[in-house]
Design a protein around this motif. Structure first.
Motif, PDB file in Angstrom:
ATOM      1  N   GLN A  23      32.374  41.126  41.601  1.00 30.72           N
ATOM      2  CA  GLN A  23      32.125  42.311  42.423  1.00 30.72           C
ATOM      3  C   GLN A  23      30.645  42.677  42.502  1.00 30.72           C
ATOM      4  O   GLN A  23      30.261  43.457  43.360  1.00 30.72           O
ATOM      5  N   HIS A  26      30.304  40.676  45.721  1.00 32.15           N
ATOM      6  CA  HIS A  26      31.210  41.176  46.764  1.00 32.15           C
ATOM      7  C   HIS A  26      31.829  42.478  46.266  1.00 32.15           C
ATOM      8  O   HIS A  26      32.926  42.476  45.705  1.00 32.15           O
ATOM      9  N   ARG A  27      31.129  43.577  46.477  1.00 29.50           N
ATOM     10  CA  ARG A  27      31.495  44.879  45.907  1.00 29.50           C
ATOM     11  C   ARG A  27      32.936  45.303  46.202  1.00 29.50           C
ATOM     12  O   ARG A  27      33.606  45.877  45.356  1.00 29.50           O
ATOM     13  N   MET A  29      35.556  43.371  46.930  1.00 24.80           N
ATOM     14  CA  MET A  29      36.582  42.357  46.725  1.00 24.80           C
ATOM     15  C   MET A  29      37.696  42.896  45.820  1.00 24.80           C
ATOM     16  O   MET A  29      37.426  43.479  44.769  1.00 24.80           O
ATOM     17  N   TRP A  34      40.080  37.948  44.985  1.00 25.66           N
ATOM     18  CA  TRP A  34      39.409  37.094  44.001  1.00 25.66           C
ATOM     19  C   TRP A  34      40.358  36.014  43.502  1.00 25.66           C
ATOM     20  O   TRP A  34      39.961  34.867  43.334  1.00 25.66           O
TER      21      TRP A  34
END
Length: 166
Positions: A23, A26-27, A29, A34
């Motif tokens: 994260q 990709h904050r 996600m 994932w």
């Protein structure tokens, strides 16, 4: 108290534990997203994997995902995701992971490593770190949005120098 880092393959059972690290890149996600991404790299008999950099207590500080492909006679190790996090130790984590990439490439018989810059994050409070600086210091050259390095020959299957060749 000295800290030690262990770089080893991420087990399927550890995938959920790696989400907070992912994260940082990709904050938004989700865990399900994932899991889908990780499953692409963690397939049994697949051509890739995930290596995790853990502290001795099992806390994951970084990871990288990789795939092996062949371009003619040349085997290429591609790293689409490279993440190292920590308040003050991201430099050590990222260096351990970068060394691990080189050893892995040699072990898998790859002569070229390609790290996708768009999938890199080295997050730390201090000192200020960036992927371009890290990979540049390690002999990678920038090609488009990737860092590319030719890996030296002379290493055996375990990733250790072979006498007379390294």
């Amino acid at each position: 108290m000295p800290r030690s880092f262990i770089l080893s393959p991420l087990a399927k059972t550890q995938a959920d534990q790696a989400l907070p690290v992912v994260q940082t890149l990709h904050r938004d996600m989700t865990l399900d997203e994932w899991r889908q991404v990780a499953s692409l790299f963690l397939q049994d008999g697949g051509d890739g994997g995930v290596m995790a950099c853990e502290m001795s207590d099992g806390h994951i500080r970084g990871l990288f995902c990789y795939r092996v492909s062949a371009e003619g006679m040349i085997r290429v190790l591609t790293v689409p995701i490279f993440i190292a996090v920590g308040l003050f130790d991201a430099a050590v984590t990222s260096a351990a992971q970068a060394d691990g990439i080189d050893l892995l490439a040699r072990k898998l018989g790859c002569s070229t490593v390609v790290v996708d810059e768009r999938g890199c994050v080295v997050a730390a409070t201090a000192p200020k770190l960036d992927a371009a600086g890290l990979f540049g210091r390690l002999g990678y050259r920038r090609v488009g949005q990737a860092f590319v390095k030719d890996v030296a020959a002379g290493f055996g299957a375990e990733g250790y120098p072979v006498a007379g060749r390294a």
